[in-house]
Design a protein around this motif. Structure first.
Motif, PDB file in Angstrom:
ATOM      1  N   MET A   1       0.871  -1.102   0.054  1.00 58.03           N
ATOM      2  CA  MET A   1       0.051  -0.211   0.132  1.00 58.03           C
ATOM      3  C   MET A   1       0.967   1.310   0.243  1.00 58.03           C
ATOM      4  N   LEU A   2       1.979   1.128   0.719  1.00 59.00           N
ATOM      5  CA  LEU A   2       2.697   2.405   0.845  1.00 59.00           C
ATOM      6  C   LEU A   2       3.598   2.596  -0.631  1.00 59.00           C
ATOM      7  N   LEU A   3       3.980   1.518  -1.207  1.00 55.65           N
ATOM      8  CA  LEU A   3       4.499   1.644  -2.374  1.00 55.65           C
ATOM      9  C   LEU A   3       3.476   2.075  -3.450  1.00 55.65           C
ATOM     10  N   CYS A   4       2.099   1.824  -3.271  1.00 49.60           N
ATOM     11  CA  CYS A   4       1.255   2.345  -4.093  1.00 49.60           C
ATOM     12  C   CYS A   4       1.084   3.837  -4.165  1.00 49.60           C
ATOM     13  N   ALA A   5       1.078   4.258  -2.863  1.00 48.26           N
ATOM     14  CA  ALA A   5       0.880   5.600  -2.519  1.00 48.26           C
ATOM     15  C   ALA A   5       1.868   6.569  -2.990  1.00 48.26           C
ATOM     16  N   LEU A   6       3.019   6.122  -2.837  1.00 49.70           N
ATOM     17  CA  LEU A   6       4.342   6.532  -3.232  1.00 49.70           C
ATOM     18  C   LEU A   6       4.303   6.845  -4.863  1.00 49.70           C
ATOM     19  N   LEU A   7       3.965   5.722  -5.382  1.00 48.09           N
ATOM     20  CA  LEU A   7       3.785   5.703  -6.896  1.00 48.09           C
ATOM     21  C   LEU A   7       2.789   6.588  -7.626  1.00 48.09           C
ATOM     22  N   ALA A   8       1.484   6.701  -6.597  1.00 46.05           N
ATOM     23  CA  ALA A   8       0.561   7.675  -7.090  1.00 46.05           C
ATOM     24  C   ALA A   8       1.096   9.086  -6.941  1.00 46.05           C
ATOM     25  N   ALA A   9       1.827   9.443  -5.829  1.00 48.30           N
ATOM     26  CA  ALA A   9       2.192  10.809  -5.561  1.00 48.30           C
ATOM     27  C   ALA A   9       3.337  11.069  -6.760  1.00 48.30           C
ATOM     28  N   ALA A  10       4.017  10.271  -7.135  1.00 49.96           N
ATOM     29  CA  ALA A  10       5.042  10.517  -8.111  1.00 49.96           C
ATOM     30  C   ALA A  10       4.274  10.748  -9.342  1.00 49.96           C
ATOM     31  N   LEU A  11       3.263  10.082  -9.746  1.00 50.33           N
ATOM     32  CA  LEU A  11       2.726  10.108 -11.088  1.00 50.33           C
ATOM     33  C   LEU A  11       1.736  11.635 -11.045  1.00 50.33           C
ATOM     34  N   MET A  12       1.273  12.035  -9.996  1.00 52.88           N
ATOM     35  CA  MET A  12       0.374  13.307 -10.006  1.00 52.88           C
ATOM     36  C   MET A  12       1.542  14.368  -9.855  1.00 52.88           C
ATOM     37  N   PHE A  13       2.732  14.236  -9.528  1.00 47.36           N
ATOM     38  CA  PHE A  13       3.539  15.261  -9.532  1.00 47.36           C
ATOM     39  C   PHE A  13       4.196  15.497 -11.043  1.00 47.36           C
ATOM     40  N   ALA A  14       4.411  14.319 -11.747  1.00 41.76           N
ATOM     41  CA  ALA A  14       4.842  14.303 -13.070  1.00 41.76           C
ATOM     42  C   ALA A  14       3.797  14.873 -14.041  1.00 41.76           C
ATOM     43  N   ASP A  15       2.268  14.596 -14.036  1.00 39.32           N
ATOM     44  CA  ASP A  15       1.252  14.915 -14.595  1.00 39.32           C
ATOM     45  C   ASP A  15       1.111  16.500 -14.328  1.00 39.32           C
ATOM     46  N   HIS A  16       1.678  17.038 -13.065  1.00 38.60           N
ATOM     47  CA  HIS A  16       1.529  18.407 -12.773  1.00 38.60           C
ATOM     48  C   HIS A  16       2.697  19.265 -13.535  1.00 38.60           C
ATOM     49  N   ARG A  17       3.793  18.589 -13.443  1.00 33.50           N
ATOM     50  CA  ARG A  17       4.954  19.400 -13.903  1.00 33.50           C
ATOM     51  C   ARG A  17       5.558  19.188 -15.359  1.00 33.50           C
ATOM     52  N   LEU A  18       5.300  17.827 -15.855  1.00 36.45           N
ATOM     53  CA  LEU A  18       5.819  17.551 -17.332  1.00 36.45           C
ATOM     54  C   LEU A  18       4.714  17.637 -18.242  1.00 36.45           C
ATOM     55  N   THR A  19       5.050  18.082 -19.370  1.00 35.13           N
ATOM     56  CA  THR A  19       3.925  18.168 -20.435  1.00 35.13           C
ATOM     57  C   THR A  19       3.723  16.734 -21.258  1.00 35.13           C
ATOM     58  N   ARG A  20       4.844  16.204 -21.155  1.00 35.98           N
ATOM     59  CA  ARG A  20       4.899  14.657 -21.853  1.00 35.98           C
ATOM     60  C   ARG A  20       3.719  13.870 -21.321  1.00 35.98           C
ATOM     61  N   MET A  21       3.070  14.087 -20.145  1.00 33.65           N
ATOM     62  CA  MET A  21       2.214  13.029 -19.456  1.00 33.65           C
ATOM     63  C   MET A  21       0.928  13.129 -20.236  1.00 33.65           C
ATOM     64  N   GLU A  22       0.688  14.278 -21.014  1.00 33.77           N
ATOM     65  CA  GLU A  22      -0.514  14.487 -21.576  1.00 33.77           C
ATOM     66  C   GLU A  22      -0.578  13.162 -22.744  1.00 33.77           C
ATOM     67  N   ALA A  23       0.421  12.890 -23.362  1.00 28.09           N
ATOM     68  CA  ALA A  23       0.377  11.627 -24.209  1.00 28.09           C
ATOM     69  C   ALA A  23      -0.075  10.661 -23.487  1.00 28.09           C
ATOM     70  N   VAL A  24       0.705  10.314 -22.076  1.00 25.39           N
ATOM     71  CA  VAL A  24       0.537   8.991 -21.486  1.00 25.39           C
ATOM     72  C   VAL A  24      -0.811   9.071 -20.952  1.00 25.39           C
ATOM     73  N   ARG A  25      -1.480   9.941 -20.443  1.00 23.00           N
ATOM     74  CA  ARG A  25      -2.981  10.111 -20.084  1.00 23.00           C
ATOM     75  C   ARG A  25      -3.800   9.750 -21.356  1.00 23.00           C
ATOM     76  N   ALA A  26      -3.417  10.130 -22.412  1.00 23.05           N
ATOM     77  CA  ALA A  26      -4.298   9.975 -23.429  1.00 23.05           C
ATOM     78  C   ALA A  26      -4.364   8.319 -23.788  1.00 23.05           C
ATOM     79  N   GLN A  27      -3.094   7.852 -23.841  1.00 20.51           N
ATOM     80  CA  GLN A  27      -3.138   6.265 -23.879  1.00 20.51           C
ATOM     81  C   GLN A  27      -3.832   5.607 -22.992  1.00 20.51           C
ATOM     82  N   LEU A  28      -3.703   6.212 -21.803  1.00 27.15           N
ATOM     83  CA  LEU A  28      -4.301   5.371 -20.409  1.00 27.15           C
ATOM     84  C   LEU A  28      -5.969   5.380 -20.770  1.00 27.15           C
ATOM     85  N   SER A  29      -6.265   6.682 -21.258  1.00 30.14           N
ATOM     86  CA  SER A  29      -7.832   6.806 -21.304  1.00 30.14           C
ATOM     87  C   SER A  29      -8.196   5.888 -22.256  1.00 30.14           C
ATOM     88  N   THR A  30      -7.611   5.572 -23.311  1.00 28.06           N
ATOM     89  CA  THR A  30      -8.016   4.748 -24.480  1.00 28.06           C
ATOM     90  C   THR A  30      -7.849   3.137 -23.902  1.00 28.06           C
TER      91      THR A  30
END
Length: 293
Positions: free
Chosen positions: A1-30
């Motif tokens: 659970m702690l590992l999942c929480a750290l991974l989620a926090a890292a993904l949220m930080f990357a999504d907020h700071r990096l523009t490349r996450m838009e493409a990743v989000r689009a693929q995940l939405s697919t």
């Protein structure tokens, strides 16, 4: 659970700071699109079952009401044809240009964002149908919002009620222009920077002005619900109620206005199955004239 929480926090930080996450989000939405369809399947099955088990008397009564409504609408169409011809003649006298039709495609609600601080939804149309970021969305009553993210099979829509959404409007009665911004509530919008002497009243219809180039002009946005004048203050406090049924609508139209901002499709190239329809919005005086015997 702690590992999942750290991974989620890292993904949220990357999504907020990096523009490349838009493409990743689009693929995940697919990837999760079939799951969204599967989640909405029980509701569709229950709706179909309730219709199949409806009593014959209820169906007959609904058929009667629809026939009466059809007769009433036919009468209004006959009146509208003469008013349309009159409007064409008047525009010719004023040497005004013809209004262009706005193509559109239909879409259905897949899911609503569970975040209580954002007002977003997901619809079942995506890049395959020509949907693009910034595309205006409306329901049967008025503008709903605009597309903010697109995947292959679905799109995310930011609704008018979101506090980060604003669009230019004008009063349908006199043409005065203002800015409408979301308040974080489904049933309330703020009309910004309204001078205390401005001619705006309760009940005025606010329509899109088309100044920003993203929303086509003439579509209903909201209706003024309250105007508060504070003596000594230069601006009045004006509140409006959205024309669209943000909490109840399940079916929407994705519009393809000519020349939208950004890299989105334009005009007839928007989508192969796009339907063309003119925005019909008559002034309040004309609507009142239609209701006269």
């Amino acid at each position: 659970m702690l590992l999942c929480a750290l991974l989620a926090a890292a993904l949220m930080f990357a999504d907020h700071r990096l523009t490349r996450m838009e493409a990743v989000r689009a693929q995940l939405s697919t990837v999760v699109a079939p799951i969204q369809w599967l989640v909405s399947a029980p509701s569709d099955i229950l709706t179909w079952g309730s219709l199949a088990l409806s009593e014959q008397r209820a169906l007959v009564e609904e058929n009667r009401r629809l026939r009466e409504q059809l007769l009433h609408l036919s009468h209004r169409v006959q009146r509208m044809s003469s008013l349309t011809a009159e409007n064409v003649r008047l525009r010719e006298l004023l040497d005004a240009g013809k209004r262009q039709d706005v193509p559109y495609i239909t879409a259905e609600l897949l899911s609503l964002d569970a975040d209580p601080f954002t007002f977003q939804m997901v619809v079942d149309r995506g890049r395959r149908e020509g949907v693009y970021v910034g595309q205006p969305v409306m329901d049967a009553s008025g503008l709903v919002g605009q597309v903010t993210a697109v995947s292959a099979f679905s799109s995310r829509v930011l609704m008018l009620a979101d506090a980060s959404h604003a669009l230019p409007v004008q009063v349908n009665r006199n043409g005065q222009r203002f800015i409408v911004q979301g308040t974080g509530k489904y049933d309330s919008l703020d009309v910004l920077h309204v001078a205390d002497t401005a001619d705006i009243r309760e009940g005025d219809l606010l329509v899109s002005s088309g100044l920003a180039g993203r929303f086509p002009p003439g579509f209903p946005v909201a209706r003024v619900s309250e105007v508060v004048h504070d003596p000594g203050q230069p601006f009045a406090q004006v509140t409006a109620e959205p024309a669209a049924r943000l909490q109840r609508s399940r079916h929407f139209l994705l519009l393809f206005p000519a020349g939208p901002e950004g890299d989105g499709p334009v005009g007839d190239e928007a989508a192969p199955d796009a339907i063309r329809v003119p925005p019909v919005l008559e002034p309040d005086e004309r609507a009142a004239r239609e209701e006269e015997p």
